[in-house]
Design a protein around this motif. Sequence first.
Motif, short mmCIF file in Angstrom:
data_model
loop_
_atom_site.label_atom_id
_atom_site.label_comp_id
_atom_site.label_asym_id
_atom_site.label_seq_id
_atom_site.Cartn_x
_atom_site.Cartn_y
_atom_site.Cartn_z
N ILE A 24 -5.58 7.29 -6.33
CA ILE A 24 -5.90 6.65 -7.24
C ILE A 24 -5.29 5.19 -5.89
O ILE A 24 -4.66 4.76 -5.40
CB ILE A 24 -5.24 6.46 -7.93
N LYS A 25 -6.51 4.11 -5.52
CA LYS A 25 -6.37 3.26 -4.81
C LYS A 25 -5.59 2.56 -6.39
O LYS A 25 -5.95 1.00 -6.41
CB LYS A 25 -7.10 2.76 -4.29
N ILE A 26 -4.09 2.10 -5.54
CA ILE A 26 -3.29 1.52 -7.23
C ILE A 26 -3.23 0.08 -6.57
O ILE A 26 -3.58 -1.15 -7.33
CB ILE A 26 -2.02 1.87 -6.92
N THR A 27 -3.02 -0.41 -5.16
CA THR A 27 -3.26 -1.52 -4.31
C THR A 27 -4.15 -2.43 -4.87
O THR A 27 -4.82 -3.72 -5.42
CB THR A 27 -3.22 -1.84 -3.02
N ASP A 28 -5.31 -1.57 -4.95
CA ASP A 28 -7.73 -2.36 -5.34
C ASP A 28 -6.69 -2.15 -6.94
O ASP A 28 -7.84 -3.20 -7.31
CB ASP A 28 -7.55 -1.21 -4.79
N TYR A 84 0.99 -1.16 0.12
CA TYR A 84 0.10 -0.22 0.29
C TYR A 84 0.90 0.91 -0.03
O TYR A 84 -0.07 2.45 0.35
CB TYR A 84 -1.12 -0.32 1.47
N GLU A 85 1.87 1.08 -0.44
CA GLU A 85 2.66 2.34 -0.84
C GLU A 85 2.79 3.19 -1.47
O GLU A 85 2.52 4.45 -1.24
CB GLU A 85 4.33 1.70 -0.42
N CYS A 86 2.08 2.50 -2.72
CA CYS A 86 1.79 3.31 -4.01
C CYS A 86 0.75 4.16 -3.14
O CYS A 86 0.05 5.52 -4.30
CB CYS A 86 1.32 2.86 -5.24
N THR A 87 -0.69 3.89 -2.67
CA THR A 87 -1.80 4.00 -2.47
C THR A 87 -1.85 5.21 -1.28
O THR A 87 -2.03 6.47 -1.68
CB THR A 87 -2.39 2.81 -1.61
N VAL A 88 -0.97 5.01 -0.53
CA VAL A 88 -1.03 6.40 0.33
C VAL A 88 0.11 7.52 -0.77
O VAL A 88 -0.43 8.66 0.21
CB VAL A 88 -0.18 5.78 1.83
N ILE A 127 0.08 -2.08 9.18
CA ILE A 127 0.31 -2.08 10.21
C ILE A 127 -0.22 -0.61 9.95
O ILE A 127 -1.57 0.20 10.68
CB ILE A 127 0.74 -1.43 11.48
N VAL A 128 0.20 0.61 9.48
CA VAL A 128 0.31 1.59 8.95
C VAL A 128 0.09 1.78 7.63
O VAL A 128 -0.53 3.20 8.41
CB VAL A 128 2.30 2.17 9.58
N ARG A 129 -0.77 0.90 6.67
CA ARG A 129 -1.08 2.18 5.27
C ARG A 129 -2.68 0.66 5.47
O ARG A 129 -2.25 -0.60 5.36
CB ARG A 129 0.15 1.91 4.84
N PRO A 130 -2.99 1.86 4.35
CA PRO A 130 -3.28 2.84 4.09
C PRO A 130 -4.29 2.88 5.09
O PRO A 130 -4.83 4.56 5.69
CB PRO A 130 -3.76 2.98 3.04
#
Lengths: 209, 290
Positions: free
Chosen positions: A93-97, A83-87, B160-163
């Motif tokens: 854009i919710k890239i992980t999704d 989820y690095e890209c998403t945040v 845990i921290v994202r998102p």
Amino acid sequence: MQNAQERPVLDQAELDPEFPRRMTRKAWGENLRRCIQCGNCTGTCPLSEYMDLGPRKIISMVRSGNKTDVLKCDTIWLCASCYECTVECPKEIKITDVMYALKQQALDAGHTPRSMPLPVLDREFFNIVMKLGRSQETWLMALVILKTNWLRGLDLAPMGLKLFAQGRLSLLPDPIKVGTGKKGDLKTIMDACDRLDKEEEKEAGVSSH
Amino acid sequence: MRYIYYPGCSAGGTGKAYDESIVEVFKALNIEMEELKDWNCCGATAYMAVDEAKAFALAARNLAIAEDQYPADEEIHIVAPCSACYLGLLKAKHYTESDPKIGGKIKKALAAADLEYKGKCQVRNPLDVFAHDFGLDKLKAMTKKPLEGLKVASYYGCQIVRPYSEFEERATPVTMDNILKAMGATPVDWSCKTRCCGGMLTWSTGAGKELNYILLKEAEKAGADVIATACPLCNFNLECFQDKIKAKYGMKKEMPVAYYTQLMGLALGLDEKALGMGRLFVPPKIPVKV
């Protein structure tokens, strides 16, 4: 895979306009249109340097309808869902999704790279949980090893023995009752999902014609 | 308010030591917590790759049955120690409550099995419970064997921290550092607190193993005696593949890896066996010589 600059130019006929439509129809997909190709996603992705395309190119290719190349790439299977890209995406854009949705379509289309056991693992995990309501790590790994490269099993055997000695390899499943038809039954809920998915497809089909 | 334990599927297997140490530590701190009856898998990262609606409904079922099992006026806090479970449940909650399209679908699917999703459950990570509900001062006061001299690299991992985390900074988390510090340990400053462990890619790809090498190497460079983990998969990747990683990248020293809850348990003076210290590939050397 070649660099984007070296790729042959695709004919319009080879692009599938329904592909981006399908993706943007998803609840989280509307923002896909807002991508400014800034590259924050690829820059922050801890796995992008091992990927053939990387998330930025994936989004561009989804928007242009290049379904075949996107579903055949290894990038989507190298997404570890961190989820690095998403945040970090400035356009939210919710890239992980997006990656998850592409994995679903690649699995449905049978486009999964042979060298990677992850698509097999995802399917087997899904099947086990549908039956037991819970995952069973030992069975899952055994199944994946048998169905992909059983030589990998030999490589992992010493670790397996050590885990067993430490009481960390559960051999028996710890299931819940699935398929009772009673209140809270998991199978009833999963069947309802199938039904709702079909209704949604039907509605989308009607509205796009 | 009631804490309901959601152990997750690895609690009965590879992550047994995490399960054992959490239960022991909650007991020692006199925090009441009971296991959710009839819980099902959270879906982890695999389910979402196969079927979106089912992945959401699967996770949401846990929240709905928890609401069903306890009185309507009771505040329910589901304690999910595994990062994938924590994220899976939080994500399902997030979409069910904020997205009319997916939320409507999840609620309908649950209604087919006579369940009503009311959104009453809070999803909590034990780090949050220890640091914010219980409190660092009380943790300090209850410490019997301070972890003096133990240099810890707190490793939070990604999910845990994202998102969706509501209690942590997504780039610079501190709860685990603060907890272990309150119990006498010395947290080291390192830059990999939230760097990816490769998840399910580690056993199957060289890329995943390289990510773990980076973590091990950076912890060593920071002078850590142990990497403290908060997720069964992170722990598994870092400890169980360590011999392969060491051989491949020419690492000389071992880097011990343990769950932060095990370290808490040691500081509370609990029995090593009960904390699952025997279920680690590279256990930390305790007590540490200063």
